[in-house]
Design a protein around this motif. Structure first.
Motif, short mmCIF file in Angstrom:
data_model
loop_
_atom_site.label_atom_id
_atom_site.label_comp_id
_atom_site.label_asym_id
_atom_site.label_seq_id
_atom_site.Cartn_x
_atom_site.Cartn_y
_atom_site.Cartn_z
N LYS A 43 0.84 -1.20 0.00
CA LYS A 43 0.00 0.00 0.00
C LYS A 43 0.87 1.25 0.00
O LYS A 43 1.90 1.31 0.69
CB LYS A 43 -0.93 0.03 1.22
CG LYS A 43 -1.83 1.27 1.29
CD LYS A 43 -2.65 1.30 2.57
CE LYS A 43 -3.81 0.34 2.49
NZ LYS A 43 -4.74 0.52 3.66
N PHE A 44 0.41 2.23 -0.77
CA PHE A 44 1.08 3.53 -0.81
C PHE A 44 0.04 4.61 -0.58
O PHE A 44 -1.05 4.58 -1.15
CB PHE A 44 1.75 3.76 -2.17
CG PHE A 44 2.36 5.13 -2.32
CD1 PHE A 44 3.58 5.42 -1.74
CD2 PHE A 44 1.70 6.13 -3.02
CE1 PHE A 44 4.14 6.70 -1.86
CE2 PHE A 44 2.24 7.39 -3.15
CZ PHE A 44 3.47 7.68 -2.57
N GLU A 45 0.37 5.60 0.28
CA GLU A 45 -0.56 6.68 0.60
C GLU A 45 0.17 8.02 0.57
O GLU A 45 1.23 8.18 1.18
CB GLU A 45 -1.18 6.47 1.98
CG GLU A 45 -2.06 5.23 2.07
CD GLU A 45 -2.51 4.97 3.50
OE1 GLU A 45 -3.72 5.04 3.76
OE2 GLU A 45 -1.63 4.70 4.35
N ILE A 46 -0.43 8.97 -0.14
CA ILE A 46 0.14 10.31 -0.24
C ILE A 46 -1.01 11.32 -0.20
O ILE A 46 -2.01 11.16 -0.90
CB ILE A 46 0.98 10.46 -1.52
CG1 ILE A 46 1.65 11.83 -1.57
CG2 ILE A 46 0.17 10.19 -2.78
CD1 ILE A 46 2.68 11.96 -2.69
N VAL B 48 -3.08 -1.73 -10.65
CA VAL B 48 -3.04 -1.14 -9.31
C VAL B 48 -4.41 -0.51 -9.02
O VAL B 48 -4.99 0.17 -9.89
CB VAL B 48 -1.93 -0.06 -9.22
CG1 VAL B 48 -1.99 0.67 -7.89
CG2 VAL B 48 -0.56 -0.70 -9.41
N GLN B 49 -4.92 -0.73 -7.82
CA GLN B 49 -6.17 -0.11 -7.39
C GLN B 49 -5.85 1.25 -6.76
O GLN B 49 -4.85 1.41 -6.07
CB GLN B 49 -6.88 -1.00 -6.35
CG GLN B 49 -7.06 -2.45 -6.76
CD GLN B 49 -7.87 -2.60 -8.03
OE1 GLN B 49 -8.88 -1.94 -8.21
NE2 GLN B 49 -7.41 -3.48 -8.91
N TRP B 50 -6.74 2.23 -7.01
CA TRP B 50 -6.53 3.54 -6.42
C TRP B 50 -7.82 4.07 -5.81
O TRP B 50 -8.93 3.69 -6.21
CB TRP B 50 -5.99 4.53 -7.44
CG TRP B 50 -6.94 4.85 -8.57
CD1 TRP B 50 -7.01 4.22 -9.77
CD2 TRP B 50 -7.93 5.89 -8.59
NE1 TRP B 50 -7.99 4.78 -10.55
CE2 TRP B 50 -8.56 5.82 -9.86
CE3 TRP B 50 -8.33 6.86 -7.69
CZ2 TRP B 50 -9.59 6.68 -10.23
CZ3 TRP B 50 -9.35 7.73 -8.05
CH2 TRP B 50 -9.98 7.64 -9.30
N ASP B 51 -7.66 4.96 -4.84
CA ASP B 51 -8.79 5.59 -4.16
C ASP B 51 -8.39 7.01 -3.82
O ASP B 51 -7.28 7.25 -3.31
CB ASP B 51 -9.14 4.81 -2.89
CG ASP B 51 -10.32 5.40 -2.15
OD1 ASP B 51 -10.13 6.41 -1.42
OD2 ASP B 51 -11.43 4.87 -2.29
N GLY C 64 -7.07 12.68 -14.22
CA GLY C 64 -8.17 13.57 -13.89
C GLY C 64 -8.56 13.66 -12.43
O GLY C 64 -9.76 13.73 -12.11
N LEU C 65 -7.59 13.70 -11.52
CA LEU C 65 -7.92 13.86 -10.11
C LEU C 65 -8.27 15.32 -9.81
O LEU C 65 -7.58 16.24 -10.27
CB LEU C 65 -6.76 13.42 -9.22
CG LEU C 65 -6.40 11.93 -9.22
CD1 LEU C 65 -5.31 11.65 -8.19
CD2 LEU C 65 -7.62 11.06 -8.98
N LYS C 66 -9.33 15.51 -9.04
CA LYS C 66 -9.71 16.85 -8.62
C LYS C 66 -9.11 17.12 -7.25
O LYS C 66 -9.44 16.45 -6.26
CB LYS C 66 -11.23 17.01 -8.58
CG LYS C 66 -11.68 18.42 -8.23
CD LYS C 66 -13.20 18.57 -8.29
CE LYS C 66 -13.64 18.55 -9.74
NZ LYS C 66 -15.11 18.86 -9.85
N ILE C 67 -8.22 18.09 -7.19
CA ILE C 67 -7.45 18.40 -5.98
C ILE C 67 -7.88 19.76 -5.47
O ILE C 67 -8.03 20.71 -6.25
CB ILE C 67 -5.94 18.37 -6.30
CG1 ILE C 67 -5.55 16.99 -6.83
CG2 ILE C 67 -5.10 18.72 -5.06
CD1 ILE C 67 -4.18 16.94 -7.49
N VAL D 140 -6.23 11.96 0.63
CA VAL D 140 -5.19 10.93 0.52
C VAL D 140 -5.44 10.07 -0.71
O VAL D 140 -6.52 9.49 -0.89
CB VAL D 140 -5.17 10.04 1.78
CG1 VAL D 140 -4.15 8.89 1.60
CG2 VAL D 140 -4.79 10.88 3.00
N LEU D 141 -4.44 10.02 -1.57
CA LEU D 141 -4.43 9.09 -2.70
C LEU D 141 -3.82 7.79 -2.21
O LEU D 141 -2.67 7.76 -1.74
CB LEU D 141 -3.60 9.67 -3.85
CG LEU D 141 -3.34 8.71 -5.02
CD1 LEU D 141 -4.62 8.30 -5.71
CD2 LEU D 141 -2.36 9.35 -6.03
#
Length: 417
Positions: free
Chosen positions: A336-339, A380-383, A403-406, A412-413
């Motif tokens: 898992k990776f979180e940023i 890879v799964q993302w949330d 297309g992430l809305k920031i 957290v991605l």
């Protein structure tokens, strides 16, 4: 505050260390300058560098005065109009070139190429104002390192073997020709540098050649390490910025991280003068970026300013690319990776010229992953902020979420296997 070793004790230590060195510098002086120990060296060329004849070059090292080791290191490239004295003077003088200013906790390594300037420029022998098919550019362009670049590598390696350096916090900066060299040499060596900063770089052809930015290509089968995060500020009314679209468009195409600022500040090296036109140049703490930590790459952001190159359509406008994004890595584990991603706000940015947006949409790639390794073609799964999906890594194992809305509220991605 750290106390320096007496000079005679340091000389004994230096002599002991030198025996194991691959190059053979000779220390020519050691003095206290601007409150810092300053050592100056000369060193003969190594045959492996490929110079046409034997030669001797010089370099210098300012020592830190604060903090416990290991210490960060910044490598300094001077301009074509100066020499090693330019960066040495500017490092601690308010009327010098500001890109060379470093915290007192840093070592700073100052190299020289003025002595043999006819064949030894930081931009690798590629003339940024000459066409790509110029005979000298054809000879010195491409992927292969020139002798000056090999000299830089060996000098840095010598410093790392002799001083207490934090190898995850090595940086590179330069002004004008030094800025061009910073791009061309620094982007190629993400295995060394955490981040680089180029002030009014005199050309980007060197960088385009060395890392294969379109229309150039890397040799078949060749890969380079994930590049350091690149900070670039250039003026569209500066002739040396001609062709800068190669850098910005090429970095975006390769999904390499660049944070850029521009405006009509000419070939300036004073932050006070540049800030009158674009006051974003110091809003990122680039010397806190670490080589052993992942970072996001933002591409296609709808908050980017239109590039003023090549047609100079927006020649009167200050602008930026990726100047508003901020991030914090929380977790980089095998599964898992979180940023956390966010936008800066007006209070944090502190700009009198730019108003940061409330939201931005961008594609986000993640580079320099430490433990969360992704194979080419792996899913890879993302949330992120209530949205989720899956993506397939590209041929280099790079994961990009489109297309992430920031917004200014951190979200957290999360990436998972």
């Amino acid at each position: 505050m750290k106390k320096f070793l007496p000079v005679f004790v340091f000389l004994l230590l230096f002599t002991a260390f030198s025996a194991a060195s691959a190059i053979t510098p000779k220390r020519v002086s050691a003095e206290i300058a601007h409150g810092h120990l300053l050592e100056k060296f000369t060193a003969p060329s190594e045959p492996a560098w490929g110079y046409s004849s034997p030669r001797e070059d010089c370099f210098a090292l300012y020592h830190p005065t604060e903090g416990l080791g290991p210490h960060p290191l910044c490598v300094m490239f001077h301009s074509a109009g100066g020499g090693i004295d330019e960066s040495l003077y500017s490092a601690f003088k308010p009327d010098g070139c500001d890109v060379y200013h470093m915290p007192d906790s840093f070592y700073s390594l100052h190299l020289d190429c003025l002595e043999h300037k006819d064949d030894d420029w930081w931009w690798g022998g590629v003339n940024p104002l000459a066409p790509a098919d110029d005979p000298a550019n054809r000879r010195n362009g491409g992927f292969e390192l020139q002798p000056v670049e090999k000299r830089i590598l060996d000098t840095i390696a010598w410093v790392l073997s002799h001083y207490e350096i934090d190898t995850n916090r090595i940086y590179l900066c330069g002004n004008s020709m030094g800025g061009s060299g910073t791009l061309g040499f620094g982007l190629r060596h993400g295995d060394i540098f955490a981040a680089i900063k180029a002030n009014v770089p005199a050309g980007v052809l060197h960088a385009a050649n060395r890392i294969g930015l379109p229309p150039f290509e890397l040799p078949p089968g060749v890969r380079i390490p994930d590049p350091p995060i690149c900070i670039d500020y250039s003026a569209q009314n500066d002739q040396w910025s001609t062709g800068h679209e190669l850098l910005y468009q090429g970095m975006a195409a390769k999904k390499y991280a660049i944070i850029g600022y521009w405006g009509n500040f000419g070939h300036a090296n004073s932050h006070a003068e540049i800030n009158k036109v674009n006051d974003l140049i110091d809003t990122i703490d680039w010397t806190s970026i670490r080589k052993n930590e992942a970072y996001p790459v933002f591409t296609g952001a709808d908050t980017d300013s239109p590039l003023p190159w090549p047609d100079r359509e927006h020649a009167a406008d200050p602008g930026q690319v990726n100047a508003y994004f901020r991030w914090t890595v929380f977790n980089d584990a095998p599964e898992k990776f979180e940023i956390a991603l966010r936008l800066t706000d007006a209070d944090e940015l502190g700009s009198a010229i730019f108003t940061p947006p409330a939201e931005a949409t961008a594609d986000v790639s993640v580079r320099r992953l430490q433990k969360f390794k992704v194979a080419p073609g792996e899913t890879v799964q993302w949330d992120f902020a209530g949205s989720a999906g899956s993506v397939t890594a590209d041929a280099d194992g790079l994961v990009t979420i489109p297309g992430l809305k920031i917004t200014t509220i951190p979200a957290v991605l999360t990436l998972g296997k």
